[in-house]
Motif scaffolding. Structure first.
Motif, mmCIF file in Angstrom:
data_model
loop_
_atom_site.group_PDB
_atom_site.id
_atom_site.type_symbol
_atom_site.label_atom_id
_atom_site.label_comp_id
_atom_site.label_asym_id
_atom_site.label_seq_id
_atom_site.Cartn_x
_atom_site.Cartn_y
_atom_site.Cartn_z
ATOM 1 N N LYS A 4 14.216 4.149 1.259
ATOM 2 C CA LYS A 4 13.388 5.308 1.530
ATOM 3 C C LYS A 4 11.975 4.976 1.081
ATOM 4 N N TYR A 5 10.990 5.526 1.754
ATOM 5 C CA TYR A 5 9.639 5.231 1.328
ATOM 6 C C TYR A 5 8.822 6.492 1.231
ATOM 7 N N PHE A 6 7.754 6.392 0.470
ATOM 8 C CA PHE A 6 6.827 7.507 0.276
ATOM 9 C C PHE A 6 5.430 6.966 0.513
ATOM 10 N N LEU A 7 4.638 7.713 1.241
ATOM 11 C CA LEU A 7 3.260 7.307 1.489
ATOM 12 C C LEU A 7 2.330 8.335 0.869
ATOM 13 N N GLY A 8 1.439 7.853 0.044
ATOM 14 C CA GLY A 8 0.464 8.782 -0.506
ATOM 15 C C GLY A 8 -0.921 8.196 -0.398
ATOM 16 N N GLN A 9 -1.918 9.053 -0.221
ATOM 17 C CA GLN A 9 -3.290 8.563 -0.182
ATOM 18 C C GLN A 9 -4.138 9.404 -1.112
ATOM 19 N N SER A 10 -5.057 8.746 -1.803
ATOM 20 C CA SER A 10 -5.954 9.533 -2.636
ATOM 21 C C SER A 10 -7.287 8.815 -2.731
ATOM 22 N N VAL A 11 -8.297 9.575 -3.112
ATOM 23 C CA VAL A 11 -9.643 9.030 -3.232
ATOM 24 C C VAL A 11 -10.039 9.066 -4.698
ATOM 25 N N LEU A 12 -10.455 7.908 -5.196
ATOM 26 C CA LEU A 12 -10.938 7.852 -6.582
ATOM 27 C C LEU A 12 -12.448 7.937 -6.565
ATOM 28 N N ARG A 13 -12.986 8.840 -7.398
ATOM 29 C CA ARG A 13 -14.440 9.017 -7.387
ATOM 30 C C ARG A 13 -15.106 8.080 -8.391
ATOM 31 N N SER A 14 -15.024 6.787 -8.064
ATOM 32 C CA SER A 14 -15.706 5.801 -8.905
ATOM 33 C C SER A 14 -16.147 4.655 -8.015
ATOM 34 N N SER A 15 -17.033 3.838 -8.529
ATOM 35 C CA SER A 15 -17.452 2.670 -7.758
ATOM 36 C C SER A 15 -16.314 1.657 -7.771
ATOM 37 N N TRP A 16 -16.331 0.777 -6.782
ATOM 38 C CA TRP A 16 -15.219 -0.152 -6.617
ATOM 39 C C TRP A 16 -15.066 -1.068 -7.820
ATOM 40 N N ASP A 17 -16.158 -1.488 -8.434
ATOM 41 C CA ASP A 17 -16.012 -2.418 -9.557
ATOM 42 C C ASP A 17 -15.402 -1.720 -10.770
ATOM 43 N N GLN A 18 -15.718 -0.428 -10.937
ATOM 44 C CA GLN A 18 -15.078 0.328 -12.020
ATOM 45 C C GLN A 18 -13.582 0.456 -11.772
ATOM 46 N N VAL A 19 -13.229 0.721 -10.508
ATOM 47 C CA VAL A 19 -11.819 0.879 -10.163
ATOM 48 C C VAL A 19 -11.064 -0.430 -10.418
ATOM 49 N N PHE A 20 -11.644 -1.535 -9.973
ATOM 50 C CA PHE A 20 -10.970 -2.827 -10.145
ATOM 51 C C PHE A 20 -10.826 -3.167 -11.627
ATOM 52 N N ALA A 21 -11.839 -2.899 -12.411
ATOM 53 C CA ALA A 21 -11.747 -3.178 -13.845
ATOM 54 C C ALA A 21 -10.701 -2.272 -14.489
ATOM 55 N N ALA A 22 -10.686 -0.999 -14.075
ATOM 56 C CA ALA A 22 -9.739 -0.049 -14.657
ATOM 57 C C ALA A 22 -8.306 -0.422 -14.315
ATOM 58 N N PHE A 23 -8.116 -1.056 -13.170
ATOM 59 C CA PHE A 23 -6.770 -1.450 -12.741
ATOM 60 C C PHE A 23 -6.071 -2.283 -13.805
ATOM 61 N N TRP A 24 -6.829 -3.138 -14.487
ATOM 62 C CA TRP A 24 -6.222 -3.991 -15.514
ATOM 63 C C TRP A 24 -6.108 -3.296 -16.856
ATOM 64 N N GLN A 25 -6.683 -2.095 -16.958
ATOM 65 C CA GLN A 25 -6.647 -1.404 -18.246
ATOM 66 C C GLN A 25 -5.963 -0.039 -18.144
ATOM 67 N N ARG A 26 -5.169 0.164 -17.103
ATOM 68 C CA ARG A 26 -4.668 1.525 -16.905
ATOM 69 C C ARG A 26 -3.467 1.860 -17.791
ATOM 70 N N TYR A 27 -2.878 0.845 -18.452
ATOM 71 C CA TYR A 27 -1.800 1.142 -19.411
ATOM 72 C C TYR A 27 -2.288 0.862 -20.828
ATOM 73 N N PRO A 28 -1.924 1.657 -21.839
ATOM 74 C CA PRO A 28 -1.152 2.896 -21.691
ATOM 75 C C PRO A 28 -2.049 4.087 -21.349
ATOM 76 N N ASN A 29 -1.429 5.139 -20.848
ATOM 77 C CA ASN A 29 -2.137 6.395 -20.588
ATOM 78 C C ASN A 29 -1.156 7.537 -20.796
ATOM 79 N N PRO A 30 -1.621 8.753 -20.877
ATOM 80 C CA PRO A 30 -0.713 9.864 -21.210
ATOM 81 C C PRO A 30 0.447 10.036 -20.233
ATOM 82 N N TYR A 31 0.334 9.476 -19.034
ATOM 83 C CA TYR A 31 1.371 9.633 -18.026
ATOM 84 C C TYR A 31 2.290 8.418 -17.951
ATOM 85 N N SER A 32 2.137 7.488 -18.889
ATOM 86 C CA SER A 32 2.896 6.242 -18.767
ATOM 87 C C SER A 32 3.827 6.010 -19.951
#
Lengths: 89, 181
Positions: free
Chosen positions: B3-31
């Protein structure tokens, strides 16, 4: 010293799957994050200053993975050539 | 069937911030369910792309009845691999994430389902046997066959009767017409 840094970092950093590797992992992560934002994303992908840290960290974590028998062998990058599931009835 | 799920969302940040955050997203309150994070492979390709493989372990949370049935699974985490390609020149990042042991852990779900289906059929046959008054218990398949045969016979008889009635009606009409000649 290292323990003080570690206790501050604990709240905001993840553990490694190998308990002995956590400090090495965090040290490598810090080095990588700096290089990634300041060099790599700005177009300078050469001269990675973290290779030594990475080597040490990898030695530790690959050993832990073998000991825990985590099945990471033979898995192609980006899942290319993925095998069919076993129970496909 | 996967089974699969498709979701789309828009992050309100510049691409370089998003890419940098990708490597720092753990831990967070939802993880809270994410236990460990490790980089297993990393390289910069000749065309300046960063390839990485990250291993995550997550808790394998089961309802208590499942824990009783599958005590061996309780101690096992779920292992997740996340492969990624960061392309700063095109400002794109592609990731592929999959679990590498959850299928084995899901066997408890399949076994339980199979067991339930078997119980359902056994219970059904038991009741049928009771209703048929202790006679050699027939299976559902045999009962269905009998019902089908009976339905065929009934339909056949009905067709014959209809033909018969039609004939009778036709004959009567002919007789009436003859009278008026």
């Amino acid at each position: 010293m290292t323990s003080e840094r570690a206790s501050v970092a604990t709240a905001f950093a993840m553990n490694s799957v190998g308990e002995a590797c956590t400090d090495m992992k965090r040290e490598y992560d810090q080095c990588f994050n700096r290089w990634f934002a300041e060099k790599f994303l700005k177009g300078d992908g050469s001269g990675d200053p973290c290779t030594d840290l990475f080597k040490r960290y990898q030695q530790c974590v690959q050993k832990a993975i073998k000991e825990k028998e985590i099945p990471i062998e033979g898995l192609e990058f980006m899942g290319h050539g993925k095998e069919k599931p076993e129970n496909s009835s | 069937m996967v089974k699969y799920f498709l979701g789309q969302s828009v992050l309100r940040s510049s691409w370089d911030q998003v890419f940098a955050a990708f490597w720092q997203r753990y831990p967070n309150p939802y993880s809270k369910h994410v236990l460990t994070e490790d980089i297993l492979h990393r390289e910069v390709t000749p065309d300046q792309k960063l390839l990485s493989r990250r291993l995550l372990t997550k808790t394998n949370r089961m309802p208590r009845w499942a824990e009783r049935l599958f005590p061996a699974n309780v101690a096992h985490s779920v292992y997740i691999l996340e492969d990624s390609i960061v392309d700063p020149q095109n400002q794109t990042m592609t990731t592929f994430t999959w679990n590498i042991n959850h299928a084995r852990l899901m066997e408890f779900g399949l076994a339980r389902f199979k067991s339930n289906v078997t119980k359902t059929m056994k219970g059904f046959e038991y009741i049928l046997a009771k209703l048929q008054g202790e006679s050699p218990s027939k299976t559902l398949v045999e009962t269905a066959k009998e019902a089908k045969e009976k339905a065929k016979e009934t339909a056949l008889a009905a067709t014959e009767k209809a033909k018969d009635l039609a004939n009778k009606a036709a004959t009567k009409q002919q007789q009436q017409q003859q009278q008026f000649v």
